[in-house]
Design an enzyme around this catalytic site. Sequence first.
Site, PDB file in Angstrom:
ATOM      1  CD1 TRP A 112      16.009  13.851  10.206  1.00 30.92           C
ATOM      2  CD2 TRP A 112      16.354  15.653   8.931  1.00 30.92           C
ATOM      3  NE1 TRP A 112      16.162  13.429   8.916  1.00 30.92           N
ATOM      4  CE2 TRP A 112      16.381  14.508   8.110  1.00 30.92           C
ATOM      5  CE3 TRP A 112      16.561  16.899   8.352  1.00 30.92           C
ATOM      6  CZ2 TRP A 112      16.601  14.576   6.735  1.00 30.92           C
ATOM      7  CZ3 TRP A 112      16.773  16.974   6.983  1.00 30.92           C
ATOM      8  CH2 TRP A 112      16.794  15.829   6.188  1.00 30.92           C
ATOM      9  CG  ASP A 160      10.962  17.212  12.462  1.00 34.99           C
ATOM     10  OD1 ASP A 160      10.004  16.707  11.835  1.00 34.99           O
ATOM     11  OD2 ASP A 160      12.115  17.316  11.991  1.00 34.99           O
ATOM     12  CE  LYS A 203      11.476  12.020   5.202  1.00 35.90           C
ATOM     13  NZ  LYS A 203      12.030  12.988   6.128  1.00 35.90           N
TER      14      LYS A 203
END
Length: 361
Positions: free
Chosen positions: A103, A172, A196
């Site tokens: 990511w 993030d 999530k």
Amino acid sequence: MSHRIYNFNPGPAALPLPVLEQAQGELLNYRGSGMSILEVSHRSAWFDEVLNDAVARTKRLLGLDERFRVLFMQGGASLQFCLAPMNLSAGDKPLDYVDTGTWSTKAIKEARIQGKNVRVIASSEDRNYTYIPTDIPVDEEAAFLHITSNNTIRGTQFREFPKAEKVPLISDMSSDIFSRRFDPSPFGLIYAGAQKNAGPAGVTLVIVREDMLERVPAELPTMLKYTTYAEKNSLYNTPPAFAIYITGLVLKWLEEEIGGLERMEEINRRKAELLYGYLDAQDFYRGTAEPASRSWMNVTFRLPSEELEKAFIEEAQRNGLGGLKGHRSVGGCRASIYNAMPLEGVEALVNWMKDFAAKNG
Ligand SMILES: *Cc1c(COP(=O)(O)O)cnc(C)c1O
């Protein structure tokens, strides 16, 4: 009620049962409106309350002071990879990134596509992203320093954030927001796809510090500017109303049933210690992240062979333990033990792992 499994999926992931039950209970008639929350206007008093409640709970849970704005956007964390450098560059100052795997690598790519002056100031690529770099050379001259607080795929997590004073941190936090306490003050921007650890897919939580909004270039397209969302309380256009509603219920559960972030952190610590404690106590399963960098949210491990991994994942599913397959890019197994996974679920997993090892070891 029909049978529910312990759901270890990485995202979309398990939601707290009381949240699903409340949503079910008020699905056809939201608080006397005679309509579903799916059907009401996003300009109605009903939705106003939903939105403002989710914002207020986010602020309380994370201890955000009045400098922080809480926004609900779309496009996932992946769109934030593009918007953060687009909005917050501050002239041609370098944009610093820490590369801790998939990511963050994608975040770096999106800044480079825009021709930004990107510097990767620390990386764990040398050991296959199995750890979090320490000794991060923070440069106060950079426009920002971007990190990925929890690496969902590799199972690593920052225990402490880089010490940044003048340079705003960006994180993030898709897979660990609301999992533990932290000091928000060094952060200029925090973003998280809700699916999530905070809610369902379809909404992205964005927390931006007011001074960062001064950097947003006036000439950007309206829908790509943080200021548009900040000025209109995320209501410039139709927001993902149902996803915000469910996220609000998750935050209510976290505050009122769990008892807040300190309590949640303690539960998450116990879950992680139980699972890692077992991994360390035997040698059939092997954890893939270096111990000092282990994630409390995503526990990655291997079995002696890929055949055994396949059997483990399939048999676990049949025994009420779902979603244990590792990310397709790395293989192996992964147990995602987000906030909504109770301690009993991790106990059930460890017991199952013991049985499987005894039969196949
Ligand atoms: C899942 C994930 C993403 C991608 O999120 P989308 O909302 O699907 O764009 C980004 N970062 C992290 C840390 C993730 O876990």
